[in-house]
Design an enzyme around this catalytic site. Structure first.
Site, PDB file in Angstrom:
ATOM      1  N   GLU A 416       0.756  -1.240   0.108  1.00  0.00           N
ATOM      2  CA  GLU A 416       0.036  -0.002   0.099  1.00  0.00           C
ATOM      3  C   GLU A 416       0.958   1.158   0.078  1.00  0.00           C
ATOM      4  O   GLU A 416       0.802   2.231   0.850  1.00  0.00           O
ATOM      5  CB  GLU A 416      -1.084  -0.329   1.170  1.00  0.00           C
ATOM      6  CG  GLU A 416      -1.915  -1.330   1.258  1.00  0.00           C
ATOM      7  CD  GLU A 416      -3.008  -1.020   1.965  1.00  0.00           C
ATOM      8  OE1 GLU A 416      -2.948  -0.343   2.842  1.00  0.00           O
ATOM      9  OE2 GLU A 416      -3.881  -2.039   2.038  1.00  0.00           O
ATOM     10  N   GLU A 497      -3.444  -9.202  -0.265  1.00  0.00           N
ATOM     11  CA  GLU A 497      -3.961  -9.246   1.123  1.00  0.00           C
ATOM     12  C   GLU A 497      -5.735  -8.929   0.881  1.00  0.00           C
ATOM     13  O   GLU A 497      -6.265  -8.490  -0.108  1.00  0.00           O
ATOM     14  CB  GLU A 497      -3.539  -7.853   1.518  1.00  0.00           C
ATOM     15  CG  GLU A 497      -3.892  -7.519   3.099  1.00  0.00           C
ATOM     16  CD  GLU A 497      -3.284  -6.456   3.717  1.00  0.00           C
ATOM     17  OE1 GLU A 497      -2.174  -5.937   3.509  1.00  0.00           O
ATOM     18  OE2 GLU A 497      -4.051  -5.558   4.519  1.00  0.00           O
TER      19      GLU A 497
END
Ligand code: GAL
Length: 804
Positions: A416, A497
């Site tokens: 991220e 994820e």
């Protein structure tokens, strides 16, 4: 005369022996007998500094886990509400005079963070990254035949610097390495398998050698798991200058391939000989396997389609903190394997080397991750500050260290990463990614990925097309092959994820309480109607970016094109108790709680991904008379499940369509619930739950009753609070006091409750929903370790653990 001749003979023998001993590689465990001081101290780096009053300890050591939970800690509860700080370690040691002329290194597997290492007062260097392994050469600074001191300053005082609990200190192993002058570099071998089939495999071992101009013979022998040589190559008369790379190629007939079911390991043993003596010997463990990521059909291992059912884990080991322990890691992996997990993401940093060794041996597919941020920060004092100066070195060292592990299949260069989006025309994210990919390609050919939470086509990292794999965090509605391929072209896709559902083991909201999701406002965390700061074990709490396990699994199972996914998370971890405020101090995301006790959803995975007959019915059967209770069951290998309450059938249920569970809504009536699963009318599995009475006694169950008396091995003892009939009391919170005698100590205590503020390092701990854990560690001597557990009003219990 006779005497002189005899003495000369002895001297020549000694010389030859020491010559030999001086030459071969020694790798000593350097973990024991350190001293430690928390806080800054002037002159602590110096050889003659007086540290007699400092605490004596062995590393791996995490000082933060020993501190009290503290609502005012600048790490805040995202960092586990445990303080960082600055600490010093010192270790006094001697080096024999006969080592003069050898090359001597110290290797640190990981120090969190900002370490500076000194030998006899000389600074050897600094390393900001808390997760990277590093080495310094000591040879030129040592007092041979005399006293030496290694001093390590660890500065984790600037906070916050992490979004999760980092731990502080020399929390991984330390090694002292001695070689001859001509020797193999750090992480100086690279094993590749350019062609692999069941009939033969080509194996290349490339060795990086360094020396001062000697002529050497280099022999590499490939040894199979039984210890038998299956190939040898020698290169003679190599002139080793400052650095030389030597490839040696082998053809292995009928290789045993490394697979998840049979993680077969070979070894490459490389010997460097100079003037008839071995100057270095280096062993590399590797596996022979082929793999492929495919845009349409996902992941293949040795030609066989495999779905990677992975979990993300942070590096802490619950009540042991981040101090690495091989047995604690192995237990985590065993528990995960028990639910059918075959993949691990080392979120969001390079792991301890022991984790990869275990994944090699146990058969896991690892996504080895480098960074949680690049240049743009996530917390005020994080690695973004060091990024420009260090990322190339850190990434290179990670790949060099980890590239021989057969378990590693993917390099993730970031989680991220804020640079996914160009900010104000800043496109540096692509430049960083390109540079990282260049570094990795120079060292290894495994695919790279970034874990992207922004999947729109403004994501400049995805748009650049640099990574071989497309990785999404969350967004399960966009995992269809059409959606992925329309946006990013025909590339292999993995879910880096997923999920982020929040649950507390053994806590159940009833249907009326539980039909809710994460609130959309950060300042209004979910409050549970029954007990503040716990969350339902039913499938309904998840983050706005996440989804339930079930919704995620249904999508994951539907599309062949999804090579794998990594669920957030396998285990609860310390820190990030999102969305709860203090006193919550550890996460709710795990499928398994912090103490290692599975939450109910564990059995959903087990029913899908193992061959075991599974029938898991929950919740417990202790409610108010007449209260409506939702009884859920996860099951497999059966076409129906029937539920009985006190012998009365509540009906037969069958999963339909893509259902992953069945449910009955039944009024509570004390007594016995029984579930029976059947296939073609034949019973597959049964489960009985009985209404528990008052807490009456303690039961102790060790995961292993015999451990190694090596000072490191552990026995994990589960403490159950049961009624007089032996039924687990599902809300028992009795305070348990432990006493230990014999050659062991209590390394940690826990109960998996995210809001408990009791110390992990005490000798007492309350049970939570009936369970508690005591971790017993050998103190290095053999003998019987006796653990006793008592609590006011309960019959006490004791257990013997044999330290061998
Ligand atoms: C993700 C992030 C993880 C963790 C998780 C919690 O977005 O990558 O590190 O913070 O959220 O839901």
């Amino acid at each position: 005369m006779q005497l002189i001749r005899y003495s000369l003979f002895i001297i020549s023998i000694l010389f030859q022996c020491s010559g030999y001993a001086q030459s071969a590689r020694v790798r000593e465990d350097f973990d024991n007998n350190w001293t430690f001081h928390l806080g800054e101290v002037a002159h602590a780096k110096d050889l003659d500094f007086e540290d007699a009053a400092w605490r004596k300890l062995n590393v791996p050591h995490d000082w933060s886990i020993e501190l009290p939970f503290d609502s005012t800690s600048p790490t805040n509860n995202g960092g586990g509400a445990l303080r960082g700080g600055l600490g010093w370690y010192r270790k006094t040691f001697t080096v024999p005079a006969t080592d003069k002329g050898r090359i001597i290194y110290i290797d640190f597997d990981g120090v969190y963070r900002n370490s500076e290492v000194f030998i006899n007062g000389h600074s050897l260097g600094m390393r900001p990254n808390g997760y990277i392994s590093f080495r310094y050469e000591l040879s030129q600074f040592l007092n041979y035949g005399g006293r030496n001191v290694i001093a390590v300053k660890v500065d984790n005082s600037q906070q916050p610097n992490s979004r999760w609990y980092s731990g502080s200190g020399i929390y991984r192993n330390v090694w002292l390495v001695k070689t001859g002058t001509t020797h193999i570099e750090n992480w100086g071998s690279y094993v590749t398998t350019p062609s692999v089939s069941t009939s033969s495999a080509k194996v290349t071992v490339t060795t990086s050698l360094t020396g001062t101009g000697e002529y050497c013979d280099v022999t590499t022998t490939i040894v199979n798991a039984a210890g038998a040589p299956v190939g040898t190559q020698t290169q003679k008369g190599l002139h080793i200058g400052s650095l030389q790379t030597l490839p040696q190629t082998f053809s292995i007939a009928a290789p045993v391939l490394w697979s998840l079911e049979n993680p077969y390991l070979y070894k490459a043993v490389t010997k460097v000989m100079s003037k008839g003596k071995v100057t270095d010997e280096y062993t590399t463990t590797f596996g022979i396997r082929s793999y492929k990521f495919d845009g349409d059909k996902g992941f293949f291992l040795n030609g066989k389609q495999v779905k990677i059912v992975g979990v993300c884990n942070h590096h802490d080991l619950g009540c042991l903190g981040t101090a690495v322990n091989t047995r604690a890691l192995e237990r985590q992996l065993q528990i995960l394997k028990g639910m059918g997990v075959n993949g691990i993401r080392t979120s969001h940093n390079p792991p301890a080397p022991e984790l990869l060794d275990l994944c090699d041996k146990m058969g896991f597919i690892v996504m080895d991750e480098a960074f949680d941020m690049w240049k743009r920060s996530k917390t005020q004092f994080d690695y973004s500050k060091d990024f420009d100066e260090w990322y190339k070195q850190d990434l290179k060292d990670q790949v060099l260290r980890d590239r021989n592990h057969p378990s590693v299949f993917i390099w993730s260069v970031g989680n991220e990463i804020p640079e996914q989006h160009a900010k104000e025309g800043d496109t540096s994210g692509v430049a960083y990614l390109r540079e990282m990919q260049r570094i990795i390609r120079g060292l290894d050919d495994r695919p790279t990925v970034t874990a992207n939470n922004h999947i729109d086509n403004n994501n400049q990292l995805l748009k650049s097309g640099i990574n071989e794999l497309i990785g999404y965090n969350y967004h399960h509605e966009s995992w269809t092959p059409d959606a992925v391929q329309q946006t990013w072209g025909h590339k292999p896709f993995i879910v880096t994820e997923s999920v982020s559902a929040i649950q507390t083991r053994g806590h159940y909201d009833m249907p009326s309480d539980s039909m809710r999701m994460w609130p959309q406002r950060w300042d209004q965390p979910v409050k549970n109607a029954n007990t503040d700061l716990t969350c339902s074990a039913y499938e309904n709490c998840y983050t706005p970016w996440g989804a339930t396990h079930m919704a995620t699994l249904k999508t994951f199972l539907k599309y062949e094109s999804i090579g794998g996914m990594f669920v957030w998370t396998g285990f609860d971890y310390i820190g990030e108790p999102t969305p709860y405020p203090w006193p919550a101090r550890s996460s709710y995301f795990g499928i398994v709680d912090l103490a290692g006790f599975p939450k109910d959803v564990y059995y959903l995975y087990q029913s899908l991904f193992t061959t075991k007959d599974v029938l898991h019915v929950f919740p417990h059967w202790n409610w108010k008379p007449g209260q409506l209770v939702d009884m859920w069951a996860y099951y497999n290998h059966a076409d129906e499940v029937e539920l009985f309450v006190n012998g009365k059938s509540q009906g037969i249920k069958k999963k339909a369509g893509d259902d992953l569970h069945v449910m009955w809504r039944v009024p509570f009536e004390a007594g016995k619930v029984e579930a029976v699963s059947r296939k073609n009318g034949k019973v597959v599995a049964t489960q009985v739950i009985i209404t528990a009475g008052e807490p009456a006694k303690i039961i102790l169950q060790a995961d292993r009753n015999a451990i190694k008396g090596d000072g490191k091995d552990l026995s994990f003892v589960t403490v159950k609070v049961v009624d007089k009939e032996g039924n687990l009391v599902p809300d028992a919170a009795n305070k348990i006091q432990f006493k230990i005698t014999g050659p062991g100590f209590i390394a940690g205590v826990d109960n998996g409750c995210q809001t408990s503020l009791e110390s992990f390092k005490g000798s007492e701990h309350a049970a939570f929903n009936g369970l508690c854990l005591a971790v017993v560690q050998s103190n290095g001597k053999p003998g019987i370790i006796k653990l006793q557990a008592q609590s006011a009003g309960l019959a006490a219990a004791a257990i013997d653990i044999m330290g061998k």
